[in-house]
Design a protein around this motif. Structure first.
Motif, PDB file in Angstrom:
ATOM      1  N   HIS A  17       0.901  -1.041  -0.199  1.00  0.00           N
ATOM      2  CA  HIS A  17      -0.008  -0.065   0.065  1.00  0.00           C
ATOM      3  C   HIS A  17       0.771   1.087  -0.062  1.00  0.00           C
ATOM      4  O   HIS A  17       0.655   2.175  -1.028  1.00  0.00           O
ATOM      5  CB  HIS A  17      -0.918   0.191   1.179  1.00  0.00           C
ATOM      6  CG  HIS A  17      -1.801   1.213   1.294  1.00  0.00           C
ATOM      7  ND1 HIS A  17      -3.222   1.041   1.172  1.00  0.00           N
ATOM      8  CD2 HIS A  17      -1.503   2.523   1.644  1.00  0.00           C
ATOM      9  CE1 HIS A  17      -3.501   2.288   1.236  1.00  0.00           C
ATOM     10  NE2 HIS A  17      -2.789   3.116   1.589  1.00  0.00           N
ATOM     11  N   GLU A  18       1.915   1.551   0.612  1.00  0.00           N
ATOM     12  CA  GLU A  18       2.699   2.499   1.000  1.00  0.00           C
ATOM     13  C   GLU A  18       3.622   2.672  -0.241  1.00  0.00           C
ATOM     14  O   GLU A  18       3.810   3.922  -0.589  1.00  0.00           O
ATOM     15  CB  GLU A  18       3.504   2.323   2.345  1.00  0.00           C
ATOM     16  CG  GLU A  18       2.793   2.442   3.692  1.00  0.00           C
ATOM     17  CD  GLU A  18       1.978   3.718   3.997  1.00  0.00           C
ATOM     18  OE1 GLU A  18       2.315   4.662   3.065  1.00  0.00           O
ATOM     19  OE2 GLU A  18       0.807   3.783   4.583  1.00  0.00           O
ATOM     20  N   ILE A  19       4.037   1.662  -0.636  1.00  0.00           N
ATOM     21  CA  ILE A  19       4.823   1.785  -1.980  1.00  0.00           C
ATOM     22  C   ILE A  19       4.031   2.220  -3.139  1.00  0.00           C
ATOM     23  O   ILE A  19       4.371   2.742  -3.890  1.00  0.00           O
ATOM     24  CB  ILE A  19       5.546   0.295  -2.186  1.00  0.00           C
ATOM     25  CG1 ILE A  19       6.917  -0.157  -1.148  1.00  0.00           C
ATOM     26  CG2 ILE A  19       6.147   0.375  -3.432  1.00  0.00           C
ATOM     27  CD1 ILE A  19       7.778   0.888  -1.248  1.00  0.00           C
ATOM     28  N   GLY A  20       2.819   1.692  -3.182  1.00  0.00           N
ATOM     29  CA  GLY A  20       1.777   2.178  -3.999  1.00  0.00           C
ATOM     30  C   GLY A  20       1.911   3.566  -4.276  1.00  0.00           C
ATOM     31  O   GLY A  20       1.962   4.030  -5.432  1.00  0.00           O
ATOM     32  N   HIS A  21       1.491   4.387  -2.985  1.00  0.00           N
ATOM     33  CA  HIS A  21       1.703   5.567  -3.106  1.00  0.00           C
ATOM     34  C   HIS A  21       2.833   6.058  -3.728  1.00  0.00           C
ATOM     35  O   HIS A  21       2.901   7.247  -4.691  1.00  0.00           O
ATOM     36  CB  HIS A  21       1.525   6.055  -1.702  1.00  0.00           C
ATOM     37  CG  HIS A  21       0.054   5.967  -1.079  1.00  0.00           C
ATOM     38  ND1 HIS A  21      -1.053   6.342  -1.744  1.00  0.00           N
ATOM     39  CD2 HIS A  21      -0.273   5.572   0.368  1.00  0.00           C
ATOM     40  CE1 HIS A  21      -2.172   6.313  -0.756  1.00  0.00           C
ATOM     41  NE2 HIS A  21      -1.656   5.444   0.365  1.00  0.00           N
ATOM     42  N   ALA A  22       3.817   5.923  -2.927  1.00  0.00           N
ATOM     43  CA  ALA A  22       5.248   6.502  -3.374  1.00  0.00           C
ATOM     44  C   ALA A  22       5.583   6.293  -4.873  1.00  0.00           C
ATOM     45  O   ALA A  22       6.165   7.192  -5.513  1.00  0.00           O
ATOM     46  CB  ALA A  22       6.329   5.833  -2.476  1.00  0.00           C
ATOM     47  N   LEU A  23       5.425   5.050  -5.348  1.00  0.00           N
ATOM     48  CA  LEU A  23       5.758   4.625  -6.883  1.00  0.00           C
ATOM     49  C   LEU A  23       4.745   5.489  -7.750  1.00  0.00           C
ATOM     50  O   LEU A  23       5.412   6.109  -8.743  1.00  0.00           O
ATOM     51  CB  LEU A  23       5.355   3.177  -6.952  1.00  0.00           C
ATOM     52  CG  LEU A  23       5.990   2.749  -8.293  1.00  0.00           C
ATOM     53  CD1 LEU A  23       7.718   2.856  -7.951  1.00  0.00           C
ATOM     54  CD2 LEU A  23       5.800   1.081  -8.444  1.00  0.00           C
TER      55      LEU A  23
END
Ligand code: ADP
Ligand code: ZN
Length: 524
Positions: A346-352
């Motif tokens: 989830h968090e990587i999704g935002h950042a990516l």
């Protein structure tokens, strides 16, 4: 007893009669005893009590029952020597106020030209930005007495008491002129008079008295009134017209340089090790107010003590930012393996999504250590420099970034979770603003559909359009967010390997810095 024959029957039985009237009370005395005496006792008792209370109030110099005794505190210069140099950043506000300091030092310079100082200066800005500090600093710099009172202290239970306090405050101030009178939270008394039946009489009287007092003294007698509020739009227009609070000094949230300066001022109070880099801390604490920054420094010092050290180091400060923003680490929260994986994706999704749209490092740091605020993971955004304008494209990208977390869950797990309420809120807020306030649709062109009602306290809005239009707005908001969500899904699907690689890294390490993130992303 209705018995007309009673007397006859008594005579018949030979009853003896005697005159007994003398022993009975005269009606006048009886009236005095039952009617007047209690009243006299009551009044005497009341008087006595009032006197006692007055003595009590007078002795302690506090306001209890003593009508018209004001409790404006007189700050003599020595009590709290606050100077402009103690207030970091806020250069525009300081420049504006230093004119008043100059005037109080040298009024002749101004009267010679025929200039008169503004009677009232209104400090407006969000909570914790140093408005009270600035007012004290003006008094400190000009070496004059400082009277301070909060607007809410004027509002009393009895009609007329507040007004008498105002009169009293100004009476004291005029005696001590030149001086500074500071009224904090002036919106408590200065709210627009709405003229409704059964409105707040007491507040209106107090406000009227304040207006009268401000008109009463001439421009150049040396009493300067400073007032602070974070709801300037709610003030009565009579209060802000020229001749009263005619100058308005904005005290905004500090920018990057301001934050660093504020941190420096407060860091002087603690013992910090050499590795502490306030520059980085200021960058991490984007959006924090002066009061929050002071709190961050103090939390760091407490943390150092807790871990038995005598100096504060960099990690104390970094952790305390996260504490102030997201709460303490939850020591015993055990996420299941699957949950941890979902949070990482989830968090990587935002950042990516953010990184691939802007082609720059979007985050300072991501961690997936649960916090007491309820956040399971947490992304510290990079400050985009100080930005004053946002393009439509940038706003759309922001919405896409907010939907990126959910998009990653959908792609990877084919399942959606509950941890997105904040993302949804934020995305909706931006989309709504684009449509209702920034004129970013063809249909509505440049028509305002919503007005911001309090700019400094969260920026609530109120709709100003017909029910039909509301329906249309809602549809457009959904359309916009949906389109951006679709875009985020597409971006992530196209970069599935990077998504996996970064998420696994975060899953194992629990923390990833912006640099590490970019390294992995740029690796071929
Ligand atoms: P306000 O009246 O705007 O709500 P205050 O003046 O009471 O805010 O500020 C609260 C605290 O925050 C101050 O005591 C101070 O420690 C800190 N602070 C706020 N702004 C600044 C600033 N510009 N420089 C230094 N400290 C600040
Ligand atoms: Zn999220």
């Amino acid at each position: 007893m209705n018995d007309p024959n009673l007397t006859d029957r008594l005579y018949e039985c030979g009853a003896v009669f005697a005159k007994d009237i003398d022993k009975q009370m005269s009606p006048i005395i009886s009236f005095l005893l039952t009617g007047i005496l209690p009243l006299i006792i009551f009044i005497a008792l009341g008087n006595y009590m009032a006197k006692k209370l007055m003595e009590h109030a007078g002795g302690k110099n506090s306001m209890a029952f003593g009508m018209g005794k004001s409790n404006a505190k007189i700050y003599v210069q020595s009590s709290e020597e606050i100077r402009f140099s103690d207030v970091a950043g806020e250069d525009e506000a300081k420049e504006n106020l230093s004119e008043i300091v100059d005037y109080l030092h040298n009024p002749k310079k101004y009267t010679d030209v025929g200039a008169s100082m503004p009677k009232g200066v209104l400090l407006v800005g969000p909570p914790g930005t140093g408005k009270t500090m600035l007012a004290k600093a003006v008094a400190g710099e000009s070496n004059v007495p400082f009277f301070s009172m909060s607007g809410s202290e004027f509002v009393e239970m009895f009609v007329g008491m507040g007004a008498s306090k105002v009169r009293d405050l100004f009476g004291q101030a005029k005696e001590k002129a030149p001086c500074i009178v500071f009224i904090d939270e002036i919106d408590a008394i200065g709210k627009k008079r709405d003229g409704q039946m059964g409105g707040n009489d007491e507040r209106e009287q107090t406000l009227n008295q304040l207006l009268t007092e401000m008109d009463g003294f001439e421009g150049n007698n040396g009493v300067i009134i400073l007032a602070a509020t974070n709801r300037p739009e709610s003030l009565d227009p009579a209060l802000t017209r020229p001749g009263r609070f005619d100058r308005r000094v904005p005290v905004e949230l500090p920018d990057f340089a301001g934050r660093e300066a504020i941190l420096k001022v407060h860091a002087k109070k603690i013992k910090a090790s050499d590795d502490v880099d306030l520059h980085t801390i200021a960058r991490m604490a984007s959006g924090a107010s002066g009061a929050e920054l002071a709190n961050i420094i103090n939390e760091a010092a407490l943390r150092a003590v807790r871990s038995g050290r005598t100096v504060v180091n960099e990690s104390d400060l970094e952790e305390s930012i996260e504490v102030v923003i997201a709460g303490y680490q939850k020591k015993n929260a055990v996420l299941s393996d699957q949950e941890k994986k979902v949070v990482a994706y989830h968090e990587i999704g935002h950042a990516l999504v953010a990184a691939l749209q802007s082609h720059s490092a979007p985050v300072q740091k991501i961690t997936i250590i649960p916090r007491t605020s309820g956040a399971l993971g947490y992304t510290m955004q990079v400050e985009q420099g100080d930005k004053y304008l946002m393009t439509k494209k940038e706003l759309e990208n922001k919405i896409a970034t907010f939907t990126g977390g959910r998009a990653a869950e959908e792609i990877v797990f084919g399942e959606i979770t509950t941890g997105v309420s904040n993302d949804i809120e934020q995305a909706t807020k931006i989309a709504r603003a684009m449509i209702t306030r920034y004129g970013m649709t063809d249909e509505f062109d440049m028509v305002a559909m919503e007005n911001v009602t309090n700019q400094y306290l969260g920026g609530d809005t109120s709709l100003s359009c017909s029910a039909d239009t509301q329906k249309e707005i809602d549809e457009k908001v959904v359309q916009l967010v949906k389109a951006e969500h679709e875009k985020a899904r597409k971006i992530l699907a196209e970069n599935r390997e990077k998504l996996d690689e970064l998420a696994m890294y975060l899953y194992e390490k629990e923390t990833i810095t912006g640099d590490e993130f970019m390294d992995i992303l740029d690796r071929k």
